[in-house]
Design a protein around this motif. Structure first.
Motif: not given
Length: 259
Positions: A39-40, A43-44, A46-47, A51, A74, A191, A193, A195
């Motif tokens: 999931g993370y 997110e990376l 997508d941001e 994609t 996905h 980028r 993130i 957790w």
């Protein structure tokens, strides 16, 4: 398995003894995703709007293939997962078939260093969640990965770090900050993130409970490895306590080639 393969598995699954390797299919029979958080990663991706469809992904130490399968579905990507545990490769292959991904992704049983030595393809994405020392030290590992991605490609990694001193790695003994490791490599962080600590604790605690159940069953069947099994759970409980005490955190990075 040869020595290199054994070390790869020990590091990626935090094993305390090579004697446990033959019992991994039993110990991890209740698992799909082996510690990572796809999931993370999503997110990376997508941001940073990375994609585009039909990217080619290389998932190293892919376990049972959950990350590669998820990314393929996905984002409509294709790719290959590399793993040395035969039972994990078989499970991943079956799951990919059931998800109608045959022909889009494949899984191979091989040591990741051996795979990279013979690989001539440049990938769009490399997933290396464990970020272990199997390919060399962490700087060397990132440099090697940089040679296997396209100029506009990227690498996804995850790693623990000591929350207060910001020492990074897969265990308390490791001292170098992962951001410093990245700065010394041929890659750079696009980028990062950190957790959510509650999510990290929940995942690790859930997984430890599952493993403890299987460990207790295996101790009754294989009393000759009782001590090794107990040490394995002791190590995980110590690690879990460090998470709960906020001594250790975890982050995910999306890395690109330096311009």
């Amino acid at each position: 398995m040869n020595f290199q393969e054994v070390e790869s598995v020990k590091q990626s699954l935090e094993l305390t003894s090579h004697r446990l390797i033959d019992f991994l299919p039993f110990l991890y029979q209740d698992f799909k995703e082996l510690g990572s958080n796809t999931g993370y990663m999503i997110e990376l991706i997508d941001e940073l709007q990375k994609t585009a469809p039909d990217k080619r992904v290389l998932d190293l130490c892919c376990g049972k293939g959950v990350t590669l399968i998820t990314l393929a579905k996905h984002f409509n990507w294709r790719g290959v997962g590399v793993e040395v545990v035969s039972d994990f490769v078989q499970q991943a292959t079956m799951d990919a078939f059931s998800q109608r991904l045959k022909g889009k992704i494949e899984f191979v049983r091989e040591d990741i260093a051996t795979f990279l030595d013979r690989n001539t393809e440049l990938f769009d994405v490399i997933v290396f969640p464990a970020c272990t020392d199997v390919l060399g030290d962490r700087v060397e590992s990132l440099d090697i990965l940089s040679e296997h991605i396209k100029d506009d490609g990227f690498v996804l990694v995850e790693s623990d770090y000591k929350s207060h001193s910001f020492n990074i790695g897969s265990g308390l003994e490791l001292t170098k900050n992962m951001d410093d490791v990245i700065a010394e490599s041929k890659l750079t962080s696009a980028r990062k993130i950190i957790w959510d600590q509650r999510i990290l604790i929940d995942i690790y605690q859930r997984d430890t409970i599952r493993l403890n159940t299987r460990v207790n069953e295996l101790k009754a069947r294989q009393p000759e490895i009782k001590r090794e099994l107990e040490q394995f759970i002791e190590h995980r409980n110590e690690h879990l306590q460090n998470y709960k005490d906020n001594e250790i955190a975890r982050a995910s990075w999306l890395l690109v080639k330096q311009q």
